[in-house]
Design an enzyme around this catalytic site. Structure first.
Site, PDB file in Angstrom:
ATOM      1  N   SER A 146      -5.614   2.362  -8.251  1.00  9.62           N
ATOM      2  CA  SER A 146      -4.921   1.233  -7.635  1.00  9.62           C
ATOM      3  C   SER A 146      -5.896   0.079  -7.456  1.00  9.62           C
ATOM      4  O   SER A 146      -7.034   0.283  -7.019  1.00  9.62           O
ATOM      5  CB  SER A 146      -4.342   1.630  -6.274  1.00  9.62           C
ATOM      6  OG  SER A 146      -3.894   0.487  -5.573  1.00  9.62           O
ATOM      7  N   LYS A 200      -4.559   9.812 -12.432  1.00  8.46           N
ATOM      8  CA  LYS A 200      -3.898   8.577 -12.840  1.00  8.46           C
ATOM      9  C   LYS A 200      -4.949   7.505 -13.102  1.00  8.46           C
ATOM     10  O   LYS A 200      -5.789   7.223 -12.237  1.00  8.46           O
ATOM     11  CB  LYS A 200      -2.922   8.105 -11.761  1.00  8.46           C
ATOM     12  CG  LYS A 200      -2.029   6.948 -12.180  1.00  8.46           C
ATOM     13  CD  LYS A 200      -0.922   6.723 -11.168  1.00  8.46           C
ATOM     14  CE  LYS A 200       0.088   5.689 -11.660  1.00  8.46           C
ATOM     15  NZ  LYS A 200       1.237   5.545 -10.733  1.00  8.46           N
ATOM     16  N   ASP A 216       8.559   6.006  -2.804  1.00 10.31           N
ATOM     17  CA  ASP A 216       8.623   6.843  -1.609  1.00 10.31           C
ATOM     18  C   ASP A 216       7.201   7.085  -1.131  1.00 10.31           C
ATOM     19  O   ASP A 216       6.451   7.847  -1.725  1.00 10.31           O
ATOM     20  CB  ASP A 216       9.311   8.175  -1.926  1.00 10.31           C
ATOM     21  CG  ASP A 216       9.371   9.117  -0.729  1.00 10.31           C
ATOM     22  OD1 ASP A 216       8.848   8.761   0.337  1.00 10.31           O
ATOM     23  OD2 ASP A 216       9.939  10.216  -0.870  1.00 10.31           O
ATOM     24  N   GLY A 267       4.920   5.176  -5.319  1.00 11.37           N
ATOM     25  CA  GLY A 267       5.026   3.813  -4.809  1.00 11.37           C
ATOM     26  C   GLY A 267       6.356   3.514  -4.184  1.00 11.37           C
ATOM     27  O   GLY A 267       6.456   2.679  -3.281  1.00 11.37           O
ATOM     28  N   ASN A 280      -1.594   3.024 -14.359  1.00 12.77           N
ATOM     29  CA  ASN A 280      -1.283   2.354 -13.099  1.00 12.77           C
ATOM     30  C   ASN A 280      -0.987   0.869 -13.350  1.00 12.77           C
ATOM     31  O   ASN A 280      -0.864   0.432 -14.493  1.00 12.77           O
ATOM     32  CB  ASN A 280      -2.457   2.531 -12.124  1.00 12.77           C
ATOM     33  CG  ASN A 280      -2.029   2.621 -10.681  1.00 12.77           C
ATOM     34  OD1 ASN A 280      -1.120   1.914 -10.259  1.00 12.77           O
ATOM     35  ND2 ASN A 280      -2.670   3.481  -9.915  1.00 12.77           N
ATOM     36  N   THR A 281      -0.902   0.098 -12.266  1.00 12.12           N
ATOM     37  CA  THR A 281      -0.661  -1.342 -12.395  1.00 12.12           C
ATOM     38  C   THR A 281      -1.912  -2.034 -12.924  1.00 12.12           C
ATOM     39  O   THR A 281      -3.023  -1.496 -12.871  1.00 12.12           O
ATOM     40  CB  THR A 281      -0.267  -1.952 -11.043  1.00 12.12           C
ATOM     41  OG1 THR A 281      -1.320  -1.708 -10.094  1.00 12.12           O
ATOM     42  CG2 THR A 281       1.027  -1.355 -10.538  1.00 12.12           C
ATOM     43  N   ASN A 297      -5.576  -2.221  -5.223  1.00 11.61           N
ATOM     44  CA  ASN A 297      -5.306  -2.832  -3.924  1.00 11.61           C
ATOM     45  C   ASN A 297      -6.092  -2.245  -2.758  1.00 11.61           C
ATOM     46  O   ASN A 297      -5.881  -2.626  -1.612  1.00 11.61           O
ATOM     47  CB  ASN A 297      -3.803  -2.749  -3.627  1.00 11.61           C
ATOM     48  CG  ASN A 297      -2.989  -3.483  -4.668  1.00 11.61           C
ATOM     49  OD1 ASN A 297      -3.348  -4.575  -5.086  1.00 11.61           O
ATOM     50  ND2 ASN A 297      -1.904  -2.867  -5.120  1.00 11.61           N
ATOM     51  N   THR A 298      -6.979  -1.290  -3.031  1.00 10.38           N
ATOM     52  CA  THR A 298      -7.921  -0.781  -2.038  1.00 10.38           C
ATOM     53  C   THR A 298      -9.317  -1.130  -2.520  1.00 10.38           C
ATOM     54  O   THR A 298      -9.715  -0.690  -3.606  1.00 10.38           O
ATOM     55  CB  THR A 298      -7.783   0.742  -1.863  1.00 10.38           C
ATOM     56  OG1 THR A 298      -6.489   1.043  -1.326  1.00 10.38           O
ATOM     57  CG2 THR A 298      -8.844   1.276  -0.922  1.00 10.38           C
ATOM     58  N   ASN A 338       2.297  -6.235  -6.634  1.00  4.87           N
ATOM     59  CA  ASN A 338       2.175  -5.690  -5.292  1.00  4.87           C
ATOM     60  C   ASN A 338       0.712  -5.570  -4.902  1.00  4.87           C
ATOM     61  O   ASN A 338      -0.157  -5.337  -5.741  1.00  4.87           O
ATOM     62  CB  ASN A 338       2.892  -4.337  -5.186  1.00  4.87           C
ATOM     63  CG  ASN A 338       1.964  -3.168  -5.453  1.00  4.87           C
ATOM     64  OD1 ASN A 338       1.226  -2.730  -4.573  1.00  4.87           O
ATOM     65  ND2 ASN A 338       1.990  -2.670  -6.694  1.00  4.87           N
ATOM     66  N   PHE A 358      -1.714   1.044   0.003  1.00 10.31           N
ATOM     67  CA  PHE A 358      -1.523   2.428   0.461  1.00 10.31           C
ATOM     68  C   PHE A 358      -0.947   2.497   1.876  1.00 10.31           C
ATOM     69  O   PHE A 358      -1.415   3.266   2.727  1.00 10.31           O
ATOM     70  CB  PHE A 358      -2.843   3.210   0.420  1.00 10.31           C
ATOM     71  CG  PHE A 358      -3.375   3.524  -0.951  1.00 10.31           C
ATOM     72  CD1 PHE A 358      -2.645   3.241  -2.089  1.00 10.31           C
ATOM     73  CD2 PHE A 358      -4.633   4.111  -1.092  1.00 10.31           C
ATOM     74  CE1 PHE A 358      -3.151   3.544  -3.354  1.00 10.31           C
ATOM     75  CE2 PHE A 358      -5.143   4.416  -2.348  1.00 10.31           C
ATOM     76  CZ  PHE A 358      -4.404   4.129  -3.478  1.00 10.31           C
TER      77      PHE A 358
END
Length: 358
Positions: A180, A217, A69, A67, A246-247, A182-183, A115, A119
């Site tokens: 994640s 993950k 880099d 996240g 993960n988050t 967020n997708t 966040n 991606f």
């Protein structure tokens, strides 16, 4: 100095600050002699903290989580700050811009971030090109893999395999990110049947590349029963390890923050209790058959040590690094040595799973 400067940094948009830090790390990383000199001042180099996992040697147990880099070639600069490993990503086969801004939010009172980056990355080919030129690499570099947003779920296995094959020459280990929030639809890929379709071809391809380690993950929002099922599946599919976790789409202890209503995944201090719980649960279920990287809410040596005693072989930080600054790794390593001495342990590996025993 960082505690004094942090209030000023936090007045600036968090994504803008990230880009400024990225430029600094990129600049450091281009000069191997400079990066090496800075690293000597930022890490203890104590052999008691060295770890061997997944067939790889880690000079220290504290890694930089995915996240930070996103394939921008920042790992050399991050290694200069003392990290024992750097996980790059999430990287998708094709470049994508991510979600609209604003998409990154601070919750200082909670020591947390939210966040919904989505991606954002330059794609697997650009990342592979940048990391082929990485000159300063004192620890393992992981590649965190994802699918493109516009790829249908039924074709997700192709995306993960394409990303792996493109990055296989520059990554030391690889992480399947299906957790994640967020997708759209990504977390549905944590269903066992969907996950097997991804992992089978990927593990086979990794064996053909000299046995590159493949990890999975998971999300902290899974039920305990789902965690058990997926931990067993990871063993059955021949994975090298798990990253927990993960988050979260939950908002633990953050109900009073207006910003907490923003959509996205929360990271930071509120995640520590659940992350510890999952790590301890999986360690008790699997023993030492599958190494765990513990992540979520680690802000100092005590947090890291609790995670290791719960069953994590290694730990990762992200939000803690944002709040604690560039001296974080050395401070954590000093604290870990004190904790090992307190408990009469010879090395950090001796602490793994001590609190997970029945």
């Amino acid at each position: 100095m960082y505690p004094l400067l942090r209030p000023l940094f936090f007045l600036v948009d968090p994504e803008r600050i990230h880009h400024l830090v990225a430029r600094f790390l990129r600049l450091i990383g281009r000069n191997v002699a400079l990066a090496s000199r800075i690293r000597r001042s930022r890490t203890l180099g104590d052999p008691r903290l060295a770890v061997r996992a997944f067939g790889l040697d880690f000079p220290g147990p504290v890694g930089l989580a995915a996240g930070f880099d996103k394939g921008d070639g920042l790992a050399a600069g991050a290694f200069a700050l003392g990290f024992g490993s750097v996980e790059v990503g999430t990287i998708t086969p094709r470049a994508q811009p991510g979600n609209p801004r604003p998409r990154l939010f601070r919750l200082p009172r909670q020591q947390a971030l939210i966040n919904r980056m989505g991606f954002n990355n330059a794609g697997a080919e650009a990342t592979a090109s940048r990391y082929a030129e990485l000159a300063f690499r004192p620890g393992p570099v992981g590649m965190n893999l994802g699918k493109n947003k516009d790829t249908p779920s039924e074709r997700a296995p192709e995306d993960y395999l394409t990303a792996f094959e493109t990055l296989a020459g520059v990554g030391d280990y690889f992480v399947v990110n299906v957790s994640s929030p967020n997708t759209p639809g990504l977390r549905d890929l944590q269903a066992p049947a969907a996950l097997r379709a991804i992992l089978g071809p990927l593990v086979a391809a990794a064996k053909g590349r000299g046995g590159k380690p493949v990890l999975l993950k998971l999300a902290p929002d899974l039920t305990d029963e789902a965690v058990d099922e997926l931990a067993d599946l990871a063993v059955e599919e021949g994975l090298a390890g798990l990253i927990l976790a993960n988050t979260t789409i939950g908002r633990p202890t953050a109900e009073s923050e207006a910003i907490a209503r923003e959509a996205g995944g929360m990271s930071g201090a509120p995640l520590l209790p659940r992350s510890l719980e999952i790590v301890r649960r999986v360690r008790r279920r699997l023993g030492d058959r599958l190494p765990i990287i513990g992540v979520g809410g680690i802000f100092g040596a005590e947090d890291a040590y609790r995670m290791i005693r719960a069953g994590a072989t290694l730990v990762q930080v992200y939000t803690g690094f944002v709040y604690q600054g560039p001296g974080m790794v050395r401070t954590m390593e000093q604290g870990l040595i004190r904790l090992l001495d307190r408990d009469g342990l010879a090395k950090i590996a001796d602490a793994v799973g001590l609190d997970a025993k029945d």
